[in-house]
Motif scaffolding. Sequence first.
Motif, PDB file in Angstrom:
ATOM      1  N   TRP A 368      -5.056 -11.677 -15.788  1.00  0.00           N
ATOM      2  CA  TRP A 368      -4.304 -12.859 -15.305  1.00  0.00           C
ATOM      3  C   TRP A 368      -4.892 -13.311 -13.979  1.00  0.00           C
ATOM      4  N   VAL A 369      -5.165 -12.324 -13.092  1.00  0.00           N
ATOM      5  CA  VAL A 369      -5.654 -12.648 -11.744  1.00  0.00           C
ATOM      6  C   VAL A 369      -7.023 -13.330 -11.853  1.00  0.00           C
ATOM      7  N   THR A 370      -7.864 -12.840 -12.741  1.00  0.00           N
ATOM      8  CA  THR A 370      -9.173 -13.476 -12.960  1.00  0.00           C
ATOM      9  C   THR A 370      -8.971 -14.914 -13.452  1.00  0.00           C
ATOM     10  N   GLY A 371      -8.029 -15.079 -14.370  1.00  0.00           N
ATOM     11  CA  GLY A 371      -7.705 -16.430 -14.858  1.00  0.00           C
ATOM     12  C   GLY A 371      -7.237 -17.317 -13.716  1.00  0.00           C
ATOM     13  N   HIS A 372      -6.446 -16.736 -12.814  1.00  0.00           N
ATOM     14  CA  HIS A 372      -5.915 -17.491 -11.664  1.00  0.00           C
ATOM     15  C   HIS A 372      -7.041 -18.013 -10.782  1.00  0.00           C
ATOM     16  N   PHE A 373      -7.968 -17.126 -10.379  1.00  0.00           N
ATOM     17  CA  PHE A 373      -8.978 -17.648  -9.435  1.00  0.00           C
ATOM     18  C   PHE A 373     -10.069 -18.459 -10.132  1.00  0.00           C
ATOM     19  N   HIS A 374     -10.111 -18.394 -11.463  1.00  0.00           N
ATOM     20  CA  HIS A 374     -11.004 -19.341 -12.137  1.00  0.00           C
ATOM     21  C   HIS A 374     -10.368 -20.739 -12.180  1.00  0.00           C
ATOM     22  N   LEU A 375      -9.058 -20.803 -11.999  1.00  0.00           N
ATOM     23  CA  LEU A 375      -8.431 -22.127 -11.839  1.00  0.00           C
ATOM     24  C   LEU A 375      -8.591 -22.635 -10.415  1.00  0.00           C
ATOM     25  N   THR A 421      -9.865 -24.433 -19.739  1.00  0.00           N
ATOM     26  CA  THR A 421      -8.518 -24.315 -20.307  1.00  0.00           C
ATOM     27  C   THR A 421      -8.492 -23.166 -21.313  1.00  0.00           C
ATOM     28  N   ILE A 422      -9.529 -23.096 -22.154  1.00  0.00           N
ATOM     29  CA  ILE A 422      -9.580 -22.013 -23.146  1.00  0.00           C
ATOM     30  C   ILE A 422      -9.767 -20.664 -22.453  1.00  0.00           C
ATOM     31  N   MET A 423     -10.749 -20.593 -21.528  1.00  0.00           N
ATOM     32  CA  MET A 423     -11.062 -19.292 -20.932  1.00  0.00           C
ATOM     33  C   MET A 423      -9.939 -18.818 -20.004  1.00  0.00           C
ATOM     34  N   SER A 424      -9.554 -19.672 -19.068  1.00  0.00           N
ATOM     35  CA  SER A 424      -8.542 -19.240 -18.105  1.00  0.00           C
ATOM     36  C   SER A 424      -7.182 -19.069 -18.777  1.00  0.00           C
ATOM     37  N   MET A 427      -7.152 -15.820 -20.472  1.00  0.00           N
ATOM     38  CA  MET A 427      -7.090 -14.758 -19.452  1.00  0.00           C
ATOM     39  C   MET A 427      -5.648 -14.580 -18.954  1.00  0.00           C
ATOM     40  N   HIS A 428      -4.968 -15.688 -18.711  1.00  0.00           N
ATOM     41  CA  HIS A 428      -3.580 -15.616 -18.248  1.00  0.00           C
ATOM     42  C   HIS A 428      -2.696 -14.903 -19.278  1.00  0.00           C
ATOM     43  N   ILE A 429      -2.835 -15.304 -20.545  1.00  0.00           N
ATOM     44  CA  ILE A 429      -1.969 -14.721 -21.586  1.00  0.00           C
ATOM     45  C   ILE A 429      -2.293 -13.235 -21.764  1.00  0.00           C
ATOM     46  N   ALA A 430      -3.605 -12.922 -21.872  1.00  0.00           N
ATOM     47  CA  ALA A 430      -3.995 -11.514 -22.056  1.00  0.00           C
ATOM     48  C   ALA A 430      -3.524 -10.672 -20.873  1.00  0.00           C
ATOM     49  N   GLY A 431      -3.564 -11.257 -19.684  1.00  0.00           N
ATOM     50  CA  GLY A 431      -3.096 -10.538 -18.492  1.00  0.00           C
ATOM     51  C   GLY A 431      -1.623 -10.199 -18.600  1.00  0.00           C
ATOM     52  N   LEU A 432      -0.837 -11.161 -19.081  1.00  0.00           N
ATOM     53  CA  LEU A 432       0.602 -10.890 -19.247  1.00  0.00           C
ATOM     54  C   LEU A 432       0.833  -9.810 -20.306  1.00  0.00           C
ATOM     55  N   LEU A 433      -0.140  -9.673 -21.236  1.00  0.00           N
ATOM     56  CA  LEU A 433      -0.037  -8.612 -22.252  1.00  0.00           C
ATOM     57  C   LEU A 433      -0.630  -7.289 -21.748  1.00  0.00           C
ATOM     58  N   GLY A 434      -1.071  -7.282 -20.492  1.00  0.00           N
ATOM     59  CA  GLY A 434      -1.512  -6.024 -19.877  1.00  0.00           C
ATOM     60  C   GLY A 434      -3.013  -5.785 -19.871  1.00  0.00           C
TER      61      GLY A 434
END
Lengths: 549, 50
Positions: A368-375, A421-424, A427-434
């Motif tokens: 999730w955090v990786t998804g966050h800073f890619h945004l 949008t696809i990558m981040s 990443m956000h969803i997978a992060g919420l799944l751990g």
Amino acid sequence: MTTNTNLNKFDSKLVMAHMHVAFVSLFIGGLMGLLQTLVRAGTFTLPFGIGYYQILTVHGVILALVLTTFFIIGFQFSLMSKTVGMTDKQRDSAWFGFWIMLFGTVTTAVTILLGQANVLYTFYAPLKAFPTFYIGLALVVIGSWIGCFTNFRQLYVWKKKNKGEKSPLLAFMVVINMLLWFIATLGVAATVILQFIPWSLGMVDTINVLLSRTLFWYFGHPLVYFWLLPAYMAWYAIIPKIIGGKIFSDSLARLAFILFLMFSIPVGFHHQLTEPGIDPLWKFIQVVLTFMVIIPSLLTAFSMFATFEITGRKKGYTGLFGWLKGLPWKDVRFFAPMVGMIFFIPAGTGGIINASNQMNQVVHNTIWVTGHFHLTVGTTVILTFFGISYWLIPSLTGRKLTSKINTLGIIQTIVWTVGMTIMSGSMHIAGLLGAPRRSSYSTYGGTEQASEWISYQIAQAVGGSILFIGIILMVYIFIYMVWAAPKGVEEFPLAKVSENAEPTPMFLENWKLWIGITIALILFAYTIPVIDIIQHSPPGSPPFDIIIK
Amino acid sequence: MSNINPLQKENKQPASESEPELKGTLIAVFSIGAFIVVSWFIVFALFVAR
């Protein structure tokens, strides 16, 4: 042969040197990012014995530290040259800083490429790199300080010549950003020079891990604002000109920058909320200070919407949101940064979630955090930097932004939007799944939970591949604008302040006051916990340099 | 010295009598605030549920 440029040719050359490093970094770092997503999808093995953590380190260092720092310092020199001027002596010192940064970058890059620094861009102890990794990074920081003091000197000289005048808005913003950078990098310089270099050279046996991480994050969070503020400079003072409007309020823009200076530094503990050894009271205090940054962020949102609405209505568009039609959506100089601004809504929201103590436990160390800073940096900041490049590069090289490149730029922005949008998003969803961040591909012994992440990792590879197409397009656009676009004069757009704006009060330029409050807040937030960390830390750690290859 | 600042001569006039219409801006900024609050509570609910 004379070329038509907006800055004089010497200043243009200086800025372009920074831009060349930035765009080479974009290509190399982007390629590494693509390889990472392919490895993590479980479908690709790196050839020639290249390690996943090696390319991950290259990706992080070259994009988050090298591309950003060179682009920002170059862009800021262009703004200073344009608004307050640059003497020959100042230019010489700027070049000196550039060469030191470049030497440091090459030193660090070679160390990573030789596989001697698989420590990622956060270089957390006790992972140990070969000493030249840290020495190179220290040189990048020292070189950037020369840039800082050159900018300070530029404004000082201008103020002496223009007594009683308020400084130009963009010069004020540059100096705020460089103040922020200088104060923040003192932390990373302290840990690199006093802890990492002696430890990696074997001069001391152990390192205080918690202290090193605390000093890193004292720097690491304001680093994010060092990236963001140049984007804000473009939003506040350049975009209004591009859309045919004016700056909503000079005072509001300055106030927002002052608040960013004050509240972006004493907040590093929100990156260490799960870290043992820091008193929860000080974590709480720094979380509260973190949330103060929401104020200048929403001031900026208000100011930008107001600029858009006033401009749209002046063009004759009516209705509650009819003014949106009055914006130049087909002009890439506006479109790319505007998409960046829109992305900042979920990006900033994610940041608030990350910094909230309970929610941090849900997302900490997940992808999730990786998804966050890619945004944040990977979309909001970089799309704004691309948006700046479309006028800055041709204006420096004495060329024109052609309609063909304008269209290609719009396509590039759309490609970036789709890919990110696809990558981040995945990443956000997978992060919420751990799903963890930083780690290479693994099935984790075939556990059921890890199997839930695979489809999202494949989606990340799809998004990453689309983003790499975006990088190729952008590198092509850069090369075209530097060497192939038709000769001409491209506007260096600087907006004027609206006649409806109130006059700017002079106290906004009381540097002693704002620097004093900033230092007081830092001392308040860090003195007691750092003393505590030094006095009560567990035994230091010996180096580990063979854990991740 | 190179180019001189074009931002200098601005902002000398008193504020205009008529305030600009900013209804859209108000709603847009409130919508961002609402988006932040809703997203925060969604993840908070996830935390509570776990």
